[in-house]
Write a protein that holds these residues in place. Structure first.
Motif, mmCIF file in Angstrom:
data_model
loop_
_atom_site.group_PDB
_atom_site.id
_atom_site.type_symbol
_atom_site.label_atom_id
_atom_site.label_comp_id
_atom_site.label_asym_id
_atom_site.label_seq_id
_atom_site.Cartn_x
_atom_site.Cartn_y
_atom_site.Cartn_z
ATOM 1 N N SER A 152 0.808 -1.220 0.000
ATOM 2 C CA SER A 152 0.000 0.000 0.000
ATOM 3 C C SER A 152 0.844 1.275 0.000
ATOM 4 O O SER A 152 0.346 2.341 -0.361
ATOM 5 C CB SER A 152 -0.954 -0.002 1.203
ATOM 6 O OG SER A 152 -0.224 -0.053 2.412
ATOM 7 N N HIS A 174 1.822 1.750 -7.932
ATOM 8 C CA HIS A 174 0.378 1.777 -8.182
ATOM 9 C C HIS A 174 0.073 2.567 -9.448
ATOM 10 O O HIS A 174 -0.763 2.151 -10.258
ATOM 11 C CB HIS A 174 -0.369 2.400 -7.004
ATOM 12 C CG HIS A 174 -0.130 1.679 -5.711
ATOM 13 N ND1 HIS A 174 -0.527 2.184 -4.510
ATOM 14 C CD2 HIS A 174 0.478 0.495 -5.440
ATOM 15 C CE1 HIS A 174 -0.185 1.357 -3.546
ATOM 16 N NE2 HIS A 174 0.439 0.319 -4.084
ATOM 17 N N GLY A 178 -7.037 -0.288 -9.481
ATOM 18 C CA GLY A 178 -6.800 -0.414 -8.049
ATOM 19 C C GLY A 178 -8.005 -0.145 -7.185
ATOM 20 O O GLY A 178 -7.947 -0.308 -5.964
ATOM 21 N N SER A 179 -9.130 0.250 -7.789
ATOM 22 C CA SER A 179 -10.310 0.561 -6.972
ATOM 23 C C SER A 179 -11.386 -0.519 -7.049
ATOM 24 O O SER A 179 -12.418 -0.400 -6.405
ATOM 25 C CB SER A 179 -10.890 1.912 -7.398
ATOM 26 O OG SER A 179 -11.346 1.844 -8.731
ATOM 27 N N SER A 238 -11.121 -3.857 -6.147
ATOM 28 C CA SER A 238 -11.073 -4.756 -5.002
ATOM 29 C C SER A 238 -10.142 -4.187 -3.953
ATOM 30 O O SER A 238 -9.324 -3.317 -4.231
ATOM 31 C CB SER A 238 -10.547 -6.132 -5.419
ATOM 32 O OG SER A 238 -11.366 -6.729 -6.385
ATOM 33 N N LYS A 239 -10.259 -4.709 -2.775
ATOM 34 C CA LYS A 239 -9.328 -4.373 -1.707
ATOM 35 C C LYS A 239 -8.607 -5.649 -1.314
ATOM 36 O O LYS A 239 -9.236 -6.666 -1.074
ATOM 37 C CB LYS A 239 -10.074 -3.787 -0.513
ATOM 38 C CG LYS A 239 -9.159 -3.375 0.614
ATOM 39 C CD LYS A 239 -9.888 -2.635 1.699
ATOM 40 C CE LYS A 239 -8.894 -2.225 2.770
ATOM 41 N NZ LYS A 239 -9.400 -1.165 3.591
ATOM 42 N N GLY A 240 -7.307 -5.604 -1.274
ATOM 43 C CA GLY A 240 -6.529 -6.792 -0.946
ATOM 44 C C GLY A 240 -6.334 -6.934 0.554
ATOM 45 O O GLY A 240 -6.233 -5.945 1.276
ATOM 46 N N PHE A 241 -6.294 -8.163 0.997
ATOM 47 C CA PHE A 241 -6.049 -8.472 2.403
ATOM 48 C C PHE A 241 -4.974 -9.534 2.478
ATOM 49 O O PHE A 241 -4.908 -10.418 1.630
ATOM 50 C CB PHE A 241 -7.317 -9.002 3.082
ATOM 51 C CG PHE A 241 -8.429 -7.993 3.139
ATOM 52 C CD1 PHE A 241 -8.582 -7.184 4.259
ATOM 53 C CD2 PHE A 241 -9.295 -7.835 2.079
ATOM 54 C CE1 PHE A 241 -9.617 -6.251 4.314
ATOM 55 C CE2 PHE A 241 -10.325 -6.912 2.123
ATOM 56 C CZ PHE A 241 -10.484 -6.122 3.246
#
Length: 144
Positions: free
Chosen positions: A118, A124, A134-135, A137-140
């Motif tokens: 991040s 990015h 990049g908008s 999904s959100k990665g975990f």
């Protein structure tokens, strides 16, 4: 001559040097020749390098993942993409991603995903220029 190819065990030190640029403070990094060979023999996993006259200036990992959601179509996951800090802005990252995209299209992948730290804002911007959103999904991550 420059080319993209699968990594070989003999590339270990150059890959290690690139990874040190990606994660300079990592105390867990351990690049093994036998793991490079294992990946090379695995038909669903790839460690690609950008080789220019025996010098490796970029690398990335591609994993092909199976799923049931889209019929027989797999998806690709790109990880650990790095271009040598002295060779950026020479289209090396672009060439690596295009190579992966061409391969993924050839096996009818549904999509390609990638994660990026991040804090790597320039990376990015590069990924967005390459067509990655990049908008969406959100990665975990959960480290074990």
């Amino acid at each position: 001559m420059d080319m993209i190819r699968e990594a070989e065990a003999a590339d270990k030190q150059q890959i290690y040097n690139l990874y040190k640029m990606l994660v300079p403070n990592s105390k867990k990094m351990n690049v093994l020749e036998e793991q490079i060979d294992f990946i090379r023999r695995d038909p669903k996993n790839f460690l690609f390098v950008y080789d220019e006259n025996g010098e490796i200036f970029g690398t990335l990992t591609l994993n092909i993942c199976l799923q049931a959601l889209h019929g027989l179509r797999p998806y690709g996951v790109v990880e650990n993409i790095i271009v040598h800090e002295n060779h950026r802005n020479k289209k090396i990252g672009h060439k690596l991603l295009r190579y992966v995209e061409k391969y993924c299209k050839s096996i009818d992948c549904h999509r390609i995903m990638l994660l990026s730290n991040s804090m790597r804002l320039q990376a990015h911007q590069f990924f967005e220029r390459e067509g990655y959103n990049g908008s969406v999904s959100k990665g975990f991550k959960k480290y074990l």
